[in-house]
Scaffold this motif. Structure first.
Motif, PDB file in Angstrom:
ATOM      1  N   ILE A  70       0.896  -0.994   0.639  1.00 25.39           N
ATOM      2  CA  ILE A  70       0.061   0.065   0.137  1.00 25.39           C
ATOM      3  C   ILE A  70       0.673   1.205  -0.109  1.00 25.39           C
ATOM      4  N   ILE A  71       2.024   1.543   0.637  1.00 24.19           N
ATOM      5  CA  ILE A  71       2.394   2.451   1.395  1.00 24.19           C
ATOM      6  C   ILE A  71       3.011   2.226  -0.078  1.00 24.19           C
ATOM      7  N   TYR A  77      -1.915  11.663  -4.972  1.00 23.97           N
ATOM      8  CA  TYR A  77      -2.656  12.957  -4.383  1.00 23.97           C
ATOM      9  C   TYR A  77      -3.725  12.034  -4.057  1.00 23.97           C
ATOM     10  N   ASN A  78      -4.481  11.381  -5.057  1.00 24.07           N
ATOM     11  CA  ASN A  78      -5.545  10.610  -5.070  1.00 24.07           C
ATOM     12  C   ASN A  78      -6.206   9.387  -4.288  1.00 24.07           C
ATOM     13  N   LEU A  79      -4.861   8.978  -3.597  1.00 21.24           N
ATOM     14  CA  LEU A  79      -4.297   7.643  -3.053  1.00 21.24           C
ATOM     15  C   LEU A  79      -4.591   7.985  -1.826  1.00 21.24           C
ATOM     16  N   MET A  80      -3.959   9.218  -1.356  1.00 16.87           N
ATOM     17  CA  MET A  80      -3.488   9.444   0.206  1.00 16.87           C
ATOM     18  C   MET A  80      -4.072   9.387   1.220  1.00 16.87           C
ATOM     19  N   ILE A  81      -5.069   8.670   1.328  1.00 16.31           N
ATOM     20  CA  ILE A  81      -6.286   8.644   2.470  1.00 16.31           C
ATOM     21  C   ILE A  81      -5.663   6.856   2.705  1.00 16.31           C
ATOM     22  N   TYR A  82      -5.476   6.279   1.780  1.00 14.77           N
ATOM     23  CA  TYR A  82      -4.724   4.860   1.528  1.00 14.77           C
ATOM     24  C   TYR A  82      -3.595   4.469   2.087  1.00 14.77           C
ATOM     25  N   ARG A  83      -2.233   5.529   2.050  1.00 19.92           N
ATOM     26  CA  ARG A  83      -1.195   5.421   2.242  1.00 19.92           C
ATOM     27  C   ARG A  83      -1.544   6.235   4.103  1.00 19.92           C
ATOM     28  N   ILE A  84      -2.040   7.156   3.740  1.00 21.03           N
ATOM     29  CA  ILE A  84      -2.174   7.402   5.822  1.00 21.03           C
ATOM     30  C   ILE A  84      -2.771   6.113   6.016  1.00 21.03           C
ATOM     31  N   MET A  87      -0.159   3.375   7.272  1.00 16.66           N
ATOM     32  CA  MET A  87       0.835   3.595   8.085  1.00 16.66           C
ATOM     33  C   MET A  87       0.070   4.356   9.667  1.00 16.66           C
ATOM     34  N   TYR A  88      -1.106   4.251   9.697  1.00 15.48           N
ATOM     35  CA  TYR A  88      -1.867   4.123  10.947  1.00 15.48           C
ATOM     36  C   TYR A  88      -1.847   2.630  11.440  1.00 15.48           C
ATOM     37  N   MET A  89      -2.342   1.802  10.790  1.00 13.88           N
ATOM     38  CA  MET A  89      -2.488   0.744  11.151  1.00 13.88           C
ATOM     39  C   MET A  89      -0.788  -0.049  11.319  1.00 13.88           C
ATOM     40  N   GLN A  90      -0.330   0.269  10.183  1.00 18.12           N
ATOM     41  CA  GLN A  90       1.091  -0.065  10.769  1.00 18.12           C
ATOM     42  C   GLN A  90       1.540   0.468  12.094  1.00 18.12           C
ATOM     43  N   ALA A  91       1.143   1.664  12.990  1.00 22.61           N
ATOM     44  CA  ALA A  91       1.732   2.136  13.978  1.00 22.61           C
ATOM     45  C   ALA A  91       0.664   0.721  15.539  1.00 22.61           C
ATOM     46  N   LEU A  92      -1.329   1.041  14.870  1.00 24.18           N
ATOM     47  CA  LEU A  92      -1.573   0.146  15.887  1.00 24.18           C
ATOM     48  C   LEU A  92      -0.433  -1.405  15.956  1.00 24.18           C
ATOM     49  N   PHE A  93      -0.559  -1.878  14.420  1.00 20.27           N
ATOM     50  CA  PHE A  93       0.022  -3.368  14.806  1.00 20.27           C
ATOM     51  C   PHE A  93       1.422  -3.489  15.919  1.00 20.27           C
ATOM     52  N   ARG A  94       2.305  -2.698  15.623  1.00 22.08           N
ATOM     53  CA  ARG A  94       3.449  -1.893  16.426  1.00 22.08           C
ATOM     54  C   ARG A  94       2.994  -1.773  17.737  1.00 22.08           C
ATOM     55  N   GLY A  95       2.243  -1.374  17.802  1.00 27.26           N
ATOM     56  CA  GLY A  95       1.173  -0.938  19.419  1.00 27.26           C
ATOM     57  C   GLY A  95       2.589   0.652  19.809  1.00 27.26           C
ATOM     58  N   ASP A  96       2.304   1.156  18.596  1.00 29.91           N
ATOM     59  CA  ASP A  96       3.127   2.876  19.154  1.00 29.91           C
ATOM     60  C   ASP A  96       1.563   3.792  18.767  1.00 29.91           C
ATOM     61  N   MET A  97       1.706   3.970  19.964  1.00 29.17           N
ATOM     62  CA  MET A  97      -0.083   4.461  20.416  1.00 29.17           C
ATOM     63  C   MET A  97       0.444   5.864  19.830  1.00 29.17           C
ATOM     64  N   LEU A  98       1.282   6.549  20.778  1.00 27.38           N
ATOM     65  CA  LEU A  98       1.868   8.036  20.139  1.00 27.38           C
ATOM     66  C   LEU A  98       1.589   8.661  19.136  1.00 27.38           C
ATOM     67  N   LYS A  99       2.496   6.954  17.794  1.00 31.72           N
ATOM     68  CA  LYS A  99       1.785   7.340  16.375  1.00 31.72           C
ATOM     69  C   LYS A  99       0.243   7.186  15.789  1.00 31.72           C
ATOM     70  N   VAL A 100      -0.452   6.401  16.590  1.00 30.16           N
ATOM     71  CA  VAL A 100      -1.501   6.636  16.151  1.00 30.16           C
ATOM     72  C   VAL A 100      -2.056   7.849  16.540  1.00 30.16           C
ATOM     73  N   LYS A 101      -1.941   8.288  17.994  1.00 27.72           N
ATOM     74  CA  LYS A 101      -2.724   9.627  18.173  1.00 27.72           C
ATOM     75  C   LYS A 101      -2.412  10.703  17.233  1.00 27.72           C
ATOM     76  N   ASP A 102      -0.975  10.824  16.811  1.00 28.37           N
ATOM     77  CA  ASP A 102      -0.507  12.169  15.761  1.00 28.37           C
ATOM     78  C   ASP A 102      -1.310  11.781  14.797  1.00 28.37           C
ATOM     79  N   ILE A 103      -1.583  10.145  14.156  1.00 26.99           N
ATOM     80  CA  ILE A 103      -2.316  10.509  12.712  1.00 26.99           C
ATOM     81  C   ILE A 103      -3.483  11.478  12.761  1.00 26.99           C
ATOM     82  N   GLN A 104      -4.110  10.340  13.586  1.00 28.10           N
ATOM     83  CA  GLN A 104      -5.493  10.812  14.226  1.00 28.10           C
ATOM     84  C   GLN A 104      -6.418  12.396  14.362  1.00 28.10           C
ATOM     85  N   ASN A 105      -4.519  12.736  15.368  1.00 25.10           N
ATOM     86  CA  ASN A 105      -5.051  14.225  15.548  1.00 25.10           C
ATOM     87  C   ASN A 105      -4.994  15.038  14.246  1.00 25.10           C
ATOM     88  N   ASP A 106      -3.469  14.694  13.052  1.00 25.29           N
ATOM     89  CA  ASP A 106      -3.136  15.448  11.753  1.00 25.29           C
ATOM     90  C   ASP A 106      -4.715  15.193  11.026  1.00 25.29           C
TER      91      ASP A 106
END
Length: 121
Positions: A70-71, A77-84, A87-106
């Protein structure tokens, strides 16, 4: 396929996702077909996350390969949401909740919070 994933066994799901991934990697896909594959792959990631597949080592899964695909294939540009989302799912799988929150906040900061309201947490 996407809507029925939760009904399949993990072995069956991994088999079919593996086949789709091989097909996607070898074929030159139109933008419409690529987007269809991306939706299926993202549903696969969510299904695996909800099933806690990484915690059940007995299953083979294509999680890492799907995220990488996917990445790699969403630079337009039109596929940007899939990349995001990947990256969000990757952070979830890694347990990187700081990154998850950063993506959500952005995403919320840019006014697209409603788009991610159904994403797993």
């Amino acid at each position: 396929m996407a809507n029925t994933m939760p009904l399949w066994s993990q072995d069956e799901l991994d088999f079919w996702i593996g086949r789709l991934l091989k097909s996607a990697q070898k074929d030159k896909l139109s933008n419409l077909m690529l987007e269809r594959y991306l939706r299926i792959f993202e549903n696969y990631l969510v299904t695996c996350y909800e099933r806690k597949v990484l915690e059940n080592r007995g299953y083979y899964s294509h999680i890492k390969d799907v995220i990488e695909y996917i990445i790699k294939n969403t630079s337009s540009y039109n596929l940007m949401i899939y990349r995001i989302n990947a990256m969000y799912m990757q952070a979830l799988f890694r347990g990187d909740m700081l990154k998850v929150k950063d993506i959500q906040n952005d995403i919320e900061k840019y006014g697209y919070g409603n788009l991610i309201s159904t994403w797993p947490q």
